[in-house]
Design a protein around this motif. Structure first.
Motif, PDB file in Angstrom:
ATOM      1  N   PHE A   1      25.139 -11.695  27.475  1.00  0.00           N
ATOM      2  CA  PHE A   1      24.328 -12.402  26.494  1.00  0.00           C
ATOM      3  C   PHE A   1      24.756 -12.290  25.325  1.00  0.00           C
ATOM      4  O   PHE A   1      25.060 -11.148  24.636  1.00  0.00           O
ATOM      5  N   ASP A   2      24.743 -13.401  24.492  1.00  0.00           N
ATOM      6  CA  ASP A   2      25.017 -13.216  23.191  1.00  0.00           C
ATOM      7  C   ASP A   2      24.783 -14.383  22.281  1.00  0.00           C
ATOM      8  O   ASP A   2      24.692 -15.450  23.088  1.00  0.00           O
ATOM      9  N   GLY A   3      24.407 -14.427  21.141  1.00  0.00           N
ATOM     10  CA  GLY A   3      24.016 -15.509  20.261  1.00  0.00           C
ATOM     11  C   GLY A   3      25.299 -15.979  19.365  1.00  0.00           C
ATOM     12  O   GLY A   3      26.068 -15.257  19.073  1.00  0.00           O
ATOM     13  N   THR A   4      25.605 -17.088  19.349  1.00  0.00           N
ATOM     14  CA  THR A   4      26.434 -17.734  18.436  1.00  0.00           C
ATOM     15  C   THR A   4      26.068 -18.794  17.524  1.00  0.00           C
ATOM     16  O   THR A   4      24.963 -19.538  17.939  1.00  0.00           O
ATOM     17  N   TYR A   5      26.622 -19.087  16.324  1.00  0.00           N
ATOM     18  CA  TYR A   5      25.853 -20.120  15.476  1.00  0.00           C
ATOM     19  C   TYR A   5      26.723 -20.995  14.902  1.00  0.00           C
ATOM     20  O   TYR A   5      27.899 -21.067  15.189  1.00  0.00           O
ATOM     21  N   SER A   6      26.078 -22.071  14.855  1.00  0.00           N
ATOM     22  CA  SER A   6      26.761 -23.553  14.378  1.00  0.00           C
ATOM     23  C   SER A   6      26.194 -24.004  13.033  1.00  0.00           C
ATOM     24  O   SER A   6      24.892 -23.869  12.843  1.00  0.00           O
ATOM     25  N   ASN A   7      27.000 -25.120  12.416  1.00  0.00           N
ATOM     26  CA  ASN A   7      26.388 -25.585  11.298  1.00  0.00           C
ATOM     27  C   ASN A   7      26.435 -27.112  11.560  1.00  0.00           C
ATOM     28  O   ASN A   7      27.260 -27.715  12.111  1.00  0.00           O
ATOM     29  N   ASP A   8      25.405 -27.888  11.091  1.00  0.00           N
ATOM     30  CA  ASP A   8      25.261 -29.321  10.932  1.00  0.00           C
ATOM     31  C   ASP A   8      25.982 -29.925   9.762  1.00  0.00           C
ATOM     32  O   ASP A   8      26.345 -29.102   9.068  1.00  0.00           O
TER      33      ASP A   8
ATOM     34  N   ASN B   1      16.789 -17.312  14.018  1.00  0.00           N
ATOM     35  CA  ASN B   1      16.610 -15.609  14.303  1.00  0.00           C
ATOM     36  C   ASN B   1      15.832 -15.203  15.525  1.00  0.00           C
ATOM     37  O   ASN B   1      15.256 -14.120  15.467  1.00  0.00           O
ATOM     38  N   LYS B   2      15.791 -15.865  16.450  1.00  0.00           N
ATOM     39  CA  LYS B   2      14.988 -15.457  17.786  1.00  0.00           C
ATOM     40  C   LYS B   2      16.048 -15.592  18.938  1.00  0.00           C
ATOM     41  O   LYS B   2      15.539 -16.254  19.927  1.00  0.00           O
ATOM     42  N   GLU B   3      16.917 -14.742  19.012  1.00  0.00           N
ATOM     43  CA  GLU B   3      17.720 -14.457  20.136  1.00  0.00           C
ATOM     44  C   GLU B   3      17.027 -13.848  21.267  1.00  0.00           C
ATOM     45  O   GLU B   3      17.213 -14.254  22.651  1.00  0.00           O
TER      46      GLU B   3
ATOM     47  N   GLY C   1      18.845 -24.535  18.510  1.00  0.00           N
ATOM     48  CA  GLY C   1      18.369 -25.431  17.088  1.00  0.00           C
ATOM     49  C   GLY C   1      18.102 -24.347  16.112  1.00  0.00           C
ATOM     50  O   GLY C   1      18.232 -23.452  16.178  1.00  0.00           O
ATOM     51  N   VAL C   2      17.705 -25.056  14.951  1.00  0.00           N
ATOM     52  CA  VAL C   2      17.535 -24.606  13.535  1.00  0.00           C
ATOM     53  C   VAL C   2      16.405 -23.418  13.541  1.00  0.00           C
ATOM     54  O   VAL C   2      16.164 -22.547  13.173  1.00  0.00           O
TER      55      VAL C   2
ATOM     56  N   LYS D   1      24.314 -30.864   7.354  1.00  0.00           N
ATOM     57  CA  LYS D   1      23.773 -30.377   6.104  1.00  0.00           C
ATOM     58  C   LYS D   1      23.640 -28.919   6.037  1.00  0.00           C
ATOM     59  O   LYS D   1      23.061 -28.407   5.202  1.00  0.00           O
ATOM     60  N   GLN D   2      24.805 -28.520   6.611  1.00  0.00           N
ATOM     61  CA  GLN D   2      25.047 -26.721   6.667  1.00  0.00           C
ATOM     62  C   GLN D   2      23.654 -26.061   7.104  1.00  0.00           C
ATOM     63  O   GLN D   2      23.710 -24.852   6.759  1.00  0.00           O
ATOM     64  N   ASN D   3      22.925 -26.571   7.962  1.00  0.00           N
ATOM     65  CA  ASN D   3      21.762 -25.963   8.361  1.00  0.00           C
ATOM     66  C   ASN D   3      22.218 -24.990   9.625  1.00  0.00           C
ATOM     67  O   ASN D   3      23.182 -25.597  10.442  1.00  0.00           O
ATOM     68  N   ILE D   4      22.042 -24.007   9.838  1.00  0.00           N
ATOM     69  CA  ILE D   4      22.603 -22.884  10.830  1.00  0.00           C
ATOM     70  C   ILE D   4      21.510 -23.007  11.927  1.00  0.00           C
ATOM     71  O   ILE D   4      20.381 -22.896  11.954  1.00  0.00           O
ATOM     72  N   SER D   5      22.160 -23.176  13.231  1.00  0.00           N
ATOM     73  CA  SER D   5      21.417 -23.244  14.475  1.00  0.00           C
ATOM     74  C   SER D   5      21.828 -22.113  15.567  1.00  0.00           C
ATOM     75  O   SER D   5      23.074 -21.705  15.334  1.00  0.00           O
TER      76      SER D   5
END
Length: 421
Positions: A115-122, A153-155, A148-149, A124-128
């Motif tokens: 299990f792991d989390g990775t992040y992406s930008n839309d 921080n809720k992995e 989503g955004v 508008k540079q919002n981090i999801s």
């Protein structure tokens, strides 16, 4: 191979139809000038990194000798519901899992699941947040969930929700997680649901006396080399060899395995990081320009379907040591992708395809590369220049007996370093 290809053809033929889509859709699709296969092909191709909407539509128009406006494609594609794509992924996933687990005789095996989390930008540079679940033992992706955004921080809560909805998936498995998932409440949740786990704890963890969990402490010294360049002009660089005391604390409810086996299980968690790197290099996962959440999720589903097919081809050909990127390049080729979606793959074509795109990877085992980012404004802990500057400052303080002048965090790191030369 032939059985898998036949079932794959059957699955795509039965699902990519107006009847199948309209059974799920709220908006009923009607037949038009746009071929349904071309419409689904457009979505799969657009999921690939570097592909634009106009370039894909232009290529379809050129192949079909038509001049359909891009707006027609976009409107009709938006009318295909996300539920239909989820259903297609579910059927392809079950088919691929059937062949992989049967070929590995995995019915009685205990699988390691990362299990792991990775992040992406839309745009508008919002981090999801994106939650990744990966079968480490069989090297096959299980899911990649766009959270989503709001869940940035809720992995732990996202992982809890996924496990609750898929408890059967973890009955004969061991979940392996990094320090981001360390929480005694989360550990209690896993124990309550009879799920085996290995989670790395923070080094300052408070050891609790509990009969249902086990603490495994591991220490090792890692030798490194650094070059110190003096700020004064004219002085040459100094080569310093030093060792770092690396401490690792694991928390687990597996009590019948020795310390070294548990450590190796945890180290195998790196497979999910490798998968993240691969999928970000080939699909629009890290940077998405879509404003609609459903369209982002469609990109994720298309990338998962192709990743599942890639993993199944590797298992069937019994060749895990292949160049994944080269094989994925073959899967996203227009000729292969259209045959796949229309359910017209045949063995003559597949034999030729495998000869061309299944190439041996000559990478040596257990290679190690530092996590370096040459792009500014990315995560601080992967910036090569930040790490070098910090290490140089710490080493200079040790050599000049000025450890007490360091910041408290750097002072802690300095106490773990032994100068060798």
């Amino acid at each position: 191979m032939e059985t898998f290809i036949n079932k794959l053809n059957h699955t795509f033929k039965n699902n990519i139809t107006y009847k199948s889509i309209n059974n799920i859709n709220n908006v009923q699709l009607r037949k038009s000038k746009i071929n349904l296969i071309d419409l689904i092909y457009y979505q799969f191709e657009y999921s690939v990194i570097g592909k634009t909407k106009n370039s894909i539509i232009s290529q379809i128009n050129l192949t079909n000798n038509e001049n359909i406006h891009s707006t027609c494609f976009l409107k009709k594609q938006n009318n295909i519901s996300l539920n239909w794509y989820n259903q297609l992924f579910s059927k392809i996933s079950n088919l691929c899992d059937e062949f992989i687990y049967s070929s590995n005789n995995a019915s009685n095996k205990i699988n390691l699941i990362g299990f792991d989390g990775t992040y992406s930008n839309d745009s508008k540079q919002n981090i999801s947040l994106n939650l990744g679940i990966f079968d480490i033992t069989n090297k096959i992706p299980i899911n990649l969930v766009f959270e989503g955004v709001k869940n940035r921080n809720k992995e732990i809560s996202c992982a809890t929700k996924f496990i609750k909805n898929n408890v059967k998936l973890f009955e004969k498995s061991i979940i392996v997680m990094d320090r981001g998932y360390f929480s005694y409440n989360f550990i209690d949740f896993l124990i309550e649901h009879n799920i085996n786990f290995i989670i790395r704890a923070r080094n300052n963890v408070k050891i609790l006396k509990r009969n249902d969990i086990k603490y495994v402490r591991y220490n090792e010294k890692i030798t490194k080399t650094s070059f110190l360049k003096s700020r004064k002009r004219g002085e040459s660089m100094k080569k310093i060899t030093y060792s770092v005391n690396n401490e690792c604390i694991l928390i687990t409810n597996i009590k019948n395995q020795p310390k070294n086996v548990l450590l190796e299980m945890y180290r195998s968690r790196w497979e999910i990081e490798t998968y993240f790197k691969f999928i970000k290099s080939n699909f629009k996962i890290q940077h998405t320009k879509e404003k609609n959440t459903s369209n982002v999720k469609k990109i994720f589903i298309c990338s998962l379907i192709l990743s599942k097919i890639l993993a199944t081809l590797k298992h069937i050909t019994k060749n895990n040591n292949i160049n994944n990127t080269n094989l994925m390049n073959g899967l996203i080729e227009p000729l292969f992708l259209k045959k796949l979606l229309s359910g017209t793959l045949d063995m003559n074509f597949m034999n030729t395809f495998c000869k061309i795109y299944i190439k041996k990877s000559y990478n040596k085992c257990n290679r190690h590369f530092p996590r370096i980012s040459r792009v500014p404004f990315t995560k601080w802990y992967v910036k090569n220049y930040s790490i070098n500057a910090e290490i140089n400052e710490i080493l200079e303080a040790i050599l000049n007996n000025k450890i007490n002048e360091l910041h408290k965090n750097k002072k802690i790191k300095a106490l773990k370093i032994d100068i060798i030369k």
